[in-house]
Design a protein around this motif. Structure first.
Motif, PDB file in Angstrom:
ATOM      1  N   TRP A 253       0.833  -1.204   0.000  1.00  0.00           N
ATOM      2  CA  TRP A 253       0.000   0.000   0.000  1.00  0.00           C
ATOM      3  C   TRP A 253       0.868   1.255   0.000  1.00  0.00           C
ATOM      4  CZ3 TRP A 253      -4.709   2.068  -0.568  1.00  0.00           C
ATOM      5  CH2 TRP A 253      -4.905   3.360  -0.085  1.00  0.00           C
ATOM      6  N   GLU A 254       1.833   1.303   0.885  1.00  0.00           N
ATOM      7  CA  GLU A 254       2.674   2.491   0.998  1.00  0.00           C
ATOM      8  C   GLU A 254       3.541   2.707  -0.234  1.00  0.00           C
ATOM      9  OE1 GLU A 254       4.748   1.664   4.650  1.00  0.00           O
ATOM     10  OE2 GLU A 254       3.363   2.920   5.808  1.00  0.00           O
ATOM     11  N   THR A 255       3.883   1.626  -0.923  1.00  0.00           N
ATOM     12  CA  THR A 255       4.750   1.721  -2.096  1.00  0.00           C
ATOM     13  C   THR A 255       3.992   2.144  -3.345  1.00  0.00           C
ATOM     14  OG1 THR A 255       6.202   0.000  -1.200  1.00  0.00           O
ATOM     15  CG2 THR A 255       6.360   0.441  -3.574  1.00  0.00           C
ATOM     16  N   TRP A 256       2.726   1.731  -3.471  1.00  0.00           N
ATOM     17  CA  TRP A 256       1.999   1.911  -4.724  1.00  0.00           C
ATOM     18  C   TRP A 256       0.740   2.766  -4.627  1.00  0.00           C
ATOM     19  CZ3 TRP A 256       4.475   0.286  -8.958  1.00  0.00           C
ATOM     20  CH2 TRP A 256       5.477  -0.675  -8.789  1.00  0.00           C
ATOM     21  N   PHE A 257       0.055   2.789  -3.472  1.00  0.00           N
ATOM     22  CA  PHE A 257      -1.280   3.372  -3.418  1.00  0.00           C
ATOM     23  C   PHE A 257      -1.451   4.481  -2.384  1.00  0.00           C
ATOM     24  CE2 PHE A 257      -1.669  -1.143  -4.674  1.00  0.00           C
ATOM     25  CZ  PHE A 257      -2.160  -0.978  -5.957  1.00  0.00           C
ATOM     26  N   GLY A 258      -0.501   4.699  -1.518  1.00  0.00           N
ATOM     27  CA  GLY A 258      -0.622   5.742  -0.508  1.00  0.00           C
ATOM     28  C   GLY A 258      -0.647   7.137  -1.117  1.00  0.00           C
ATOM     29  N   PHE A 263       0.193   9.411  -7.127  1.00  0.00           N
ATOM     30  CA  PHE A 263       0.346  10.182  -8.365  1.00  0.00           C
ATOM     31  C   PHE A 263       1.466   9.581  -9.211  1.00  0.00           C
ATOM     32  CE2 PHE A 263       2.425  13.816 -10.599  1.00  0.00           C
ATOM     33  CZ  PHE A 263       1.444  14.011 -11.549  1.00  0.00           C
ATOM     34  N   GLN A 264       2.582   9.261  -8.577  1.00  0.00           N
ATOM     35  CA  GLN A 264       3.690   8.625  -9.289  1.00  0.00           C
ATOM     36  C   GLN A 264       3.230   7.318  -9.933  1.00  0.00           C
ATOM     37  OE1 GLN A 264       7.066   9.557  -9.455  1.00  0.00           O
ATOM     38  NE2 GLN A 264       7.782   7.691 -10.497  1.00  0.00           N
ATOM     39  N   SER A 265       2.543   6.465  -9.177  1.00  0.00           N
ATOM     40  CA  SER A 265       2.080   5.184  -9.707  1.00  0.00           C
ATOM     41  C   SER A 265       1.130   5.381 -10.871  1.00  0.00           C
ATOM     42  CB  SER A 265       1.383   4.377  -8.599  1.00  0.00           C
ATOM     43  OG  SER A 265       2.257   4.078  -7.542  1.00  0.00           O
ATOM     44  N   THR A 266       0.198   6.316 -10.727  1.00  0.00           N
ATOM     45  CA  THR A 266      -0.785   6.564 -11.775  1.00  0.00           C
ATOM     46  C   THR A 266      -0.110   6.946 -13.083  1.00  0.00           C
ATOM     47  OG1 THR A 266      -2.475   7.233 -10.164  1.00  0.00           O
ATOM     48  CG2 THR A 266      -2.735   8.029 -12.422  1.00  0.00           C
ATOM     49  N   VAL A 267       0.796   7.892 -13.026  1.00  0.00           N
ATOM     50  CA  VAL A 267       1.471   8.342 -14.238  1.00  0.00           C
ATOM     51  C   VAL A 267       2.365   7.235 -14.804  1.00  0.00           C
ATOM     52  CG1 VAL A 267       3.059  10.043 -15.215  1.00  0.00           C
ATOM     53  CG2 VAL A 267       1.357  10.756 -13.520  1.00  0.00           C
ATOM     54  N   ASP A 268       3.059   6.515 -13.952  1.00  0.00           N
ATOM     55  CA  ASP A 268       3.931   5.438 -14.428  1.00  0.00           C
ATOM     56  C   ASP A 268       3.133   4.362 -15.157  1.00  0.00           C
ATOM     57  OD1 ASP A 268       6.204   6.650 -13.499  1.00  0.00           O
ATOM     58  OD2 ASP A 268       6.420   5.379 -11.715  1.00  0.00           O
ATOM     59  N   TRP A 269       1.973   3.994 -14.624  1.00  0.00           N
ATOM     60  CA  TRP A 269       1.149   2.981 -15.286  1.00  0.00           C
ATOM     61  C   TRP A 269       0.689   3.462 -16.664  1.00  0.00           C
ATOM     62  CZ3 TRP A 269      -1.423   2.396  -9.958  1.00  0.00           C
ATOM     63  CH2 TRP A 269      -0.855   1.320  -9.263  1.00  0.00           C
ATOM     64  N   ILE A 270       0.337   4.733 -16.761  1.00  0.00           N
ATOM     65  CA  ILE A 270      -0.129   5.249 -18.046  1.00  0.00           C
ATOM     66  C   ILE A 270       1.031   5.393 -19.031  1.00  0.00           C
ATOM     67  CG2 ILE A 270      -1.160   7.261 -19.171  1.00  0.00           C
ATOM     68  CD1 ILE A 270      -2.958   7.535 -16.695  1.00  0.00           C
ATOM     69  N   LEU A 271       2.181   5.804 -18.561  1.00  0.00           N
ATOM     70  CA  LEU A 271       3.349   5.866 -19.442  1.00  0.00           C
ATOM     71  C   LEU A 271       3.730   4.481 -19.953  1.00  0.00           C
ATOM     72  CD1 LEU A 271       5.583   8.475 -17.573  1.00  0.00           C
ATOM     73  CD2 LEU A 271       4.405   8.802 -19.763  1.00  0.00           C
ATOM     74  N   ASP A 272       3.583   3.474 -19.106  1.00  0.00           N
ATOM     75  CA  ASP A 272       3.840   2.097 -19.524  1.00  0.00           C
ATOM     76  C   ASP A 272       2.872   1.696 -20.627  1.00  0.00           C
ATOM     77  OD1 ASP A 272       5.090  -0.601 -19.116  1.00  0.00           O
ATOM     78  OD2 ASP A 272       3.047  -1.105 -18.532  1.00  0.00           O
TER      79      ASP A 272
END
Length: 315
Positions: A253-258, A263-272
């Motif tokens: 949770w703290e690494t991906w969804f906190g 915001f970092q995770s969201t953008v990284d997933w979309i860039l992928d």
């Protein structure tokens, strides 16, 4: 990155998620991505939710028409097909493909004040728990029939049976395992409530697509929907693992969804997703519609109860 306001303002659909995304930007602790005011200069353009099941409000916007190949949607709704590519909380295997979809969590969970990490002190009160409506999916109707001396299963379908949010949060804290069946959509708030609290989730959602990144098999138990009756024996056998699994769930949770990382995770997933694109959206979007819009799929998705309630009859 550029954020785009909703293009159907009278519906107010998506306005809450847009505010949460802006809050995630403000709370971002990593700083790899930033928002720019101009869509011309953005690497990706992110629309937040859509007021229509076919996303015609996005597809008809001038911004999308000008910048199709860098336009994506962040969508937290149920039973949504990716007429616009993007990040979908409840993407389903039957209607989503890696070329148009990635999955993520619920932004609202990152900013919920009701669920807190609570280390386990002593034995759990409940081996497993589920509190929710049984009417939203067949697997839930099977689940509420479970009986176990240390299991709590509460069907809140009937009026007056729901728990106050703080009481519900305490149930999760007192559980070794939190049952997370699908509802209208393939994902569930319970999955992320359990992770945020530091409890081991048990996922019962055959069509759910795990977000890329977390090592789900280390902290979650994924059980086929048809195996609901085996849950008491399965969880009894694995209860000794539950504390460690819960701590690993909290770490994920703290690494991906906190709120400081989402915001970092969201953008990284979309860039992928953008990097994996093989065809321009002007072509791939048409291919998707031709391949998916069969009479059966139209009937299944346009007549879902929650869509009728939200959107009414399609014009």
């Amino acid at each position: 990155m550029s954020t785009a306001e909703q293009y159907c303002p009278e519906s107010r659909v998506g306005s809450g998620e847009l505010q949460r995304l802006l809050a995630a930007i403000q709370n971002d602790a990593i700083g790899d991505h930033e928002v720019c005011p101009s869509p011309e200069d953005a690497e990706i353009i992110l629309f937040v939710d859509s007021a229509r099941p076919d996303m015609r409000d996005i597809r008809g916007s001038s911004v999308f028409r000008r910048f199709r190949d860098k336009s994506f949607v962040l969508h937290c709704g149920d039973r949504v097909m990716p007429f616009v590519p993007g990040l979908f909380t409840s993407a389903e295997r039957a209607t989503h493909s890696p070329r148009r979809s990635r999955t993520g969590g619920y932004l609202r969970m990152a900013f919920s004040h009701h669920f807190h990490h609570t280390p386990v002190n002593g034995a759990h009160r409940f081996l497993f728990s589920f509190v929710g409506r049984s009417e939203t999916a067949p697997v839930r109707r099977a689940l509420v029939q479970l009986q176990h001396r240390r299991g709590l299963v509460l069907d809140t379908s009937a009026p007056g049976t729901s728990l106050a949010i703080d009481a519900y949060a305490r149930v999760i804290q007192e559980s070794a395992f939190v049952l997370c069946p699908r509802g209208f959509g393939s994902s569930s708030f319970r999955l992320f409530e359990a992770m945020k609290t530091g409890r081991a989730p048990v996922i019962l959602a055959d069509d759910w697509i795990p977000p890329v990144g977390p090592e789900w098999d280390r902290f979650a138990i994924i059980v086929p929907e048809s195996d609901v009756t085996s849950l008491p024996q399965l969880l009894e056998a694995r209860e000794a693992e539950s504390v460690n699994m819960g701590e690993l769930a909290r770490d994920a949770w703290e690494t991906w969804f906190g709120k400081s990382v989402v915001f970092q995770s969201t953008v990284d997933w979309i860039l992928d997703l953008q990097r994996d694109r093989l065809l321009p959206e002007s072509v791939d979007g048409v291919l998707f519609q031709v391949g998916r819009l069969t009479p059966a799929s139209l009937y299944r998705h346009w007549t879902q109860r929650d869509w009728r309630r939200k959107f009414g009859a399609m014009p």
